[in-house]
Design a protein around this motif. Sequence first.
Motif, short mmCIF file in Angstrom:
data_model
loop_
_atom_site.label_atom_id
_atom_site.label_comp_id
_atom_site.label_asym_id
_atom_site.label_seq_id
_atom_site.Cartn_x
_atom_site.Cartn_y
_atom_site.Cartn_z
N SER A 133 -4.00 -14.26 -14.79
CA SER A 133 -4.59 -12.92 -14.67
C SER A 133 -3.54 -11.85 -14.98
N ALA A 134 -2.34 -12.04 -14.43
CA ALA A 134 -1.30 -11.02 -14.60
C ALA A 134 -0.87 -10.92 -16.06
N HIS A 188 -0.39 -1.54 -7.36
CA HIS A 188 -0.46 -2.45 -6.21
C HIS A 188 0.15 -1.87 -4.94
N LYS A 233 -7.15 -8.68 -15.93
CA LYS A 233 -8.38 -9.09 -15.26
C LYS A 233 -9.08 -7.82 -14.80
N VAL A 268 10.68 -5.73 -11.20
CA VAL A 268 9.49 -5.56 -12.03
C VAL A 268 8.38 -4.91 -11.21
N LEU A 312 7.33 -6.81 -20.90
CA LEU A 312 7.77 -7.76 -19.87
C LEU A 312 7.70 -9.18 -20.42
#
Length: 178
Positions: free
Chosen positions: A127-128, A97, A132, A88, A144
């Motif tokens: 948050s994910a 990221h 956020k 993922v 997902l």
Amino acid sequence: MSQAHDAQQAHEGPIKTPKQLVLTVVASFAIPILIIVLLIVYVSNGAKKGAGSDAMTEEAIAARIQPVGALTLNVSTGSGVARTGEEVYKAVCSGCHAAGTLNAPKFGDAGAWGPRIATGFDALLHSALNGKNAMPAKGGASDLSELEVARAVVYMANDAGAKFPEPKAPAEAASAAQ
Ligand code: HEC
């Protein structure tokens, strides 16, 4: 007298020599057999429709009787198996990221992740899942599952020093029920 001669002529037919007779006998056997062989070839080469042919397999029947417009379910887990955190991350989360795009905490950057890890796994997962600031919900990949997002969070956070346990499948059941 001439009448009798005519009658004999009429009975003579086209076969006049023994050789012709033999040929005629052979041909009268061979030609029907040839026709039968050709018919068998023709029938067995053509599209088979009866029982025992491909036309009666379950797939073929299903294809014939399927309603117009097939419905394809977009199941988030693709093959039916939830992707790993690494999968993922590579497919979705790395988009930001990996390089720290939009000020996302960079992968492996313990300094950037430390204070966030301190808020606890549940806060990070929240948050994910919901987003956020510049972080979109589920990283923008709404297909997902909750489990997959959780695995990706653990994958990233643990790489930056956290020791979160691998999320368990029940989170998947919970997200499927939503
Ligand atoms: C479009 C860019 C982008 C993508 C894609 C993305 N993130 Fe983020 N993420 C961010 C940004 C920006 C932040 C920093 C948000 C903030 O704290 O203001 C962040 C922060 C986070 C945080 C920390 C949240 C917190 O509470 O501090 C987690 C956890 C996270 N992302 C997980 C993920 C996961 C898991 C994925 C992949 C499924 C993902 N991100 C994909 C941009 C992204």
